[in-house]
Scaffold this motif. Structure first.
Motif, PDB file in Angstrom:
ATOM      1  N   UNK A 182     -19.247 -20.701  21.392  1.00  0.00           N
ATOM      2  CA  UNK A 182     -18.650 -21.955  20.944  1.00  0.00           C
ATOM      3  C   UNK A 182     -19.525 -23.129  21.350  1.00  0.00           C
ATOM      4  N   UNK A 183     -20.754 -22.854  21.774  1.00  0.00           N
ATOM      5  CA  UNK A 183     -21.697 -23.892  22.175  1.00  0.00           C
ATOM      6  C   UNK A 183     -22.454 -24.366  20.933  1.00  0.00           C
ATOM      7  N   UNK A 184     -22.120 -25.570  20.488  1.00  0.00           N
ATOM      8  CA  UNK A 184     -22.676 -26.110  19.245  1.00  0.00           C
ATOM      9  C   UNK A 184     -24.194 -26.221  19.324  1.00  0.00           C
ATOM     10  N   UNK A 185     -24.713 -26.736  20.437  1.00  0.00           N
ATOM     11  CA  UNK A 185     -26.165 -26.894  20.583  1.00  0.00           C
ATOM     12  C   UNK A 185     -26.874 -25.553  20.489  1.00  0.00           C
ATOM     13  N   UNK A 186     -26.308 -24.545  21.139  1.00  0.00           N
ATOM     14  CA  UNK A 186     -26.905 -23.205  21.089  1.00  0.00           C
ATOM     15  C   UNK A 186     -26.923 -22.672  19.665  1.00  0.00           C
ATOM     16  N   UNK A 187     -25.801 -22.814  18.955  1.00  0.00           N
ATOM     17  CA  UNK A 187     -25.726 -22.303  17.586  1.00  0.00           C
ATOM     18  C   UNK A 187     -26.753 -22.984  16.692  1.00  0.00           C
ATOM     19  N   UNK A 188     -26.877 -24.304  16.818  1.00  0.00           N
ATOM     20  CA  UNK A 188     -27.860 -25.038  16.015  1.00  0.00           C
ATOM     21  C   UNK A 188     -29.267 -24.557  16.335  1.00  0.00           C
ATOM     22  N   UNK A 189     -29.574 -24.403  17.625  1.00  0.00           N
ATOM     23  CA  UNK A 189     -30.897 -23.943  18.040  1.00  0.00           C
ATOM     24  C   UNK A 189     -31.177 -22.554  17.497  1.00  0.00           C
ATOM     25  N   UNK A 190     -30.196 -21.647  17.614  1.00  0.00           N
ATOM     26  CA  UNK A 190     -30.400 -20.270  17.185  1.00  0.00           C
ATOM     27  C   UNK A 190     -30.618 -20.189  15.673  1.00  0.00           C
ATOM     28  N   UNK A 191     -29.893 -21.006  14.913  1.00  0.00           N
ATOM     29  CA  UNK A 191     -30.065 -21.024  13.458  1.00  0.00           C
ATOM     30  C   UNK A 191     -31.477 -21.487  13.114  1.00  0.00           C
ATOM     31  N   UNK A 192     -31.921 -22.556  13.771  1.00  0.00           N
ATOM     32  CA  UNK A 192     -33.289 -23.059  13.521  1.00  0.00           C
ATOM     33  C   UNK A 192     -34.340 -22.012  13.874  1.00  0.00           C
ATOM     34  N   UNK A 193     -34.158 -21.342  15.012  1.00  0.00           N
ATOM     35  CA  UNK A 193     -35.111 -20.316  15.440  1.00  0.00           C
ATOM     36  C   UNK A 193     -35.159 -19.160  14.433  1.00  0.00           C
ATOM     37  N   UNK A 194     -34.009 -18.766  13.916  1.00  0.00           N
ATOM     38  CA  UNK A 194     -33.956 -17.668  12.934  1.00  0.00           C
ATOM     39  C   UNK A 194     -34.650 -18.075  11.646  1.00  0.00           C
ATOM     40  N   UNK A 195     -34.396 -19.302  11.212  1.00  0.00           N
ATOM     41  CA  UNK A 195     -35.021 -19.780   9.971  1.00  0.00           C
ATOM     42  C   UNK A 195     -36.538 -19.893  10.112  1.00  0.00           C
ATOM     43  N   UNK A 196     -37.000 -20.189  11.325  1.00  0.00           N
ATOM     44  CA  UNK A 196     -38.441 -20.299  11.555  1.00  0.00           C
ATOM     45  C   UNK A 196     -39.080 -18.938  11.820  1.00  0.00           C
ATOM     46  N   UNK A 197     -38.275 -17.883  11.904  1.00  0.00           N
ATOM     47  CA  UNK A 197     -38.813 -16.540  12.112  1.00  0.00           C
ATOM     48  C   UNK A 197     -39.194 -16.247  13.545  1.00  0.00           C
ATOM     49  N   UNK A 198     -38.640 -16.993  14.500  1.00  0.00           N
ATOM     50  CA  UNK A 198     -39.011 -16.802  15.901  1.00  0.00           C
ATOM     51  C   UNK A 198     -38.081 -15.859  16.660  1.00  0.00           C
ATOM     52  N   UNK A 199     -37.018 -15.395  16.013  1.00  0.00           N
ATOM     53  CA  UNK A 199     -36.126 -14.424  16.650  1.00  0.00           C
ATOM     54  C   UNK A 199     -35.830 -13.298  15.675  1.00  0.00           C
ATOM     55  N   UNK A 200     -35.393 -12.175  16.206  1.00  0.00           N
ATOM     56  CA  UNK A 200     -35.016 -11.043  15.362  1.00  0.00           C
ATOM     57  C   UNK A 200     -33.689 -11.350  14.686  1.00  0.00           C
ATOM     58  N   UNK A 201     -33.607 -11.048  13.413  1.00  0.00           N
ATOM     59  CA  UNK A 201     -32.365 -11.246  12.674  1.00  0.00           C
ATOM     60  C   UNK A 201     -31.819  -9.887  12.244  1.00  0.00           C
TER      61      UNK A 201
END
Length: 192
Positions: free
Chosen positions: A101-120
């Motif tokens: 429920x951490x909004x900042x974390x969710x936003x960061x994780x979405x950006x990281x996924x879109x940039x290809x920096x994390x496993x999806x």
């Protein structure tokens, strides 16, 4: 506030990024920056020069941040998204659900996924090692002193091994829980 929230608040108030892990420092800098902004505020100067003048009406209703002291700045593509919408976007982009429920974390994780920096995608299941006899070994860790006391107890009770002790304990607990089918797998051998 946790460290991530403090860093986000620092960025919002001070206007610069930080990687400092020192909460005391971050809080002090946030407070100093807020105090400085309050001193420089044109509405504060106007009230000081014209005490009878009513305060200016806000142009639009301002939402307040979690602290309730400063208007929350909403900008960027996630600005109008609720927590549920962010969680849905996370599921869509990252490919798995989240309980965060951490909004900042969710936003960061979405950006990281879109940039290809994390496993999806779904998390791969961990490989479980199975011995030749079809049994699996599970990790259990105990305090050394507690394990010594446990070993003494099962030996004094005349049990042949620690494994046999755990089997009997699991059987008893599963039976007490009403999970009789699962308990059958741990039933004591006839010779015991």
């Amino acid at each position: 506030m946790n460290l991530t929230e403090l860093r986000a608040r620092f960025r919002e108030v001070v206007g610069e990024e930080t990687r400092s892990p020192n909460k005391t420092y971050l809080i002090r800098r946030i407070e100093e920056s807020l105090a400085a902004k309050k001193r420089r505020s044109p509405s504060r100067r106007a009230t000081a020069t014209a005490p009878s003048a009513p305060p200016p009406a806000p142009a639009a209703p301002a939402t307040t941040s979690a602290e309730g002291t400063q208007p929350a700045r909403q900008r960027g593509r996630f600005a109008g998204m609720s927590l549920q919408q962010l969680q849905e976007k996370y599921r869509e982009v990252v490919g798995r659900p989240t309980g965060s429920s951490n909004v900042s974390y969710l936003q960061w994780k979405i950006r990281e996924a879109e940039a290809g920096r994390i496993n999806v995608g779904p998390r791969p299941e961990r490989e479980v090692k199975v011995r030749e006899d079809g049994k699996r070994v599970i990790p259990l860790s105990f305090d050394a002193e507690a394990l010594d006391a446990l070993d003494k107890a099962w030996r004094d009770a005349g049990l042949p091994s620690r494994t046999r002790f755990f089997m009997r304990a699991v059987h008893r607990e599963l039976t007490a829980m009403g999970a009789t089918q699962a308990a059958e797998h741990f039933a004591p051998k006839a010779e015991e």
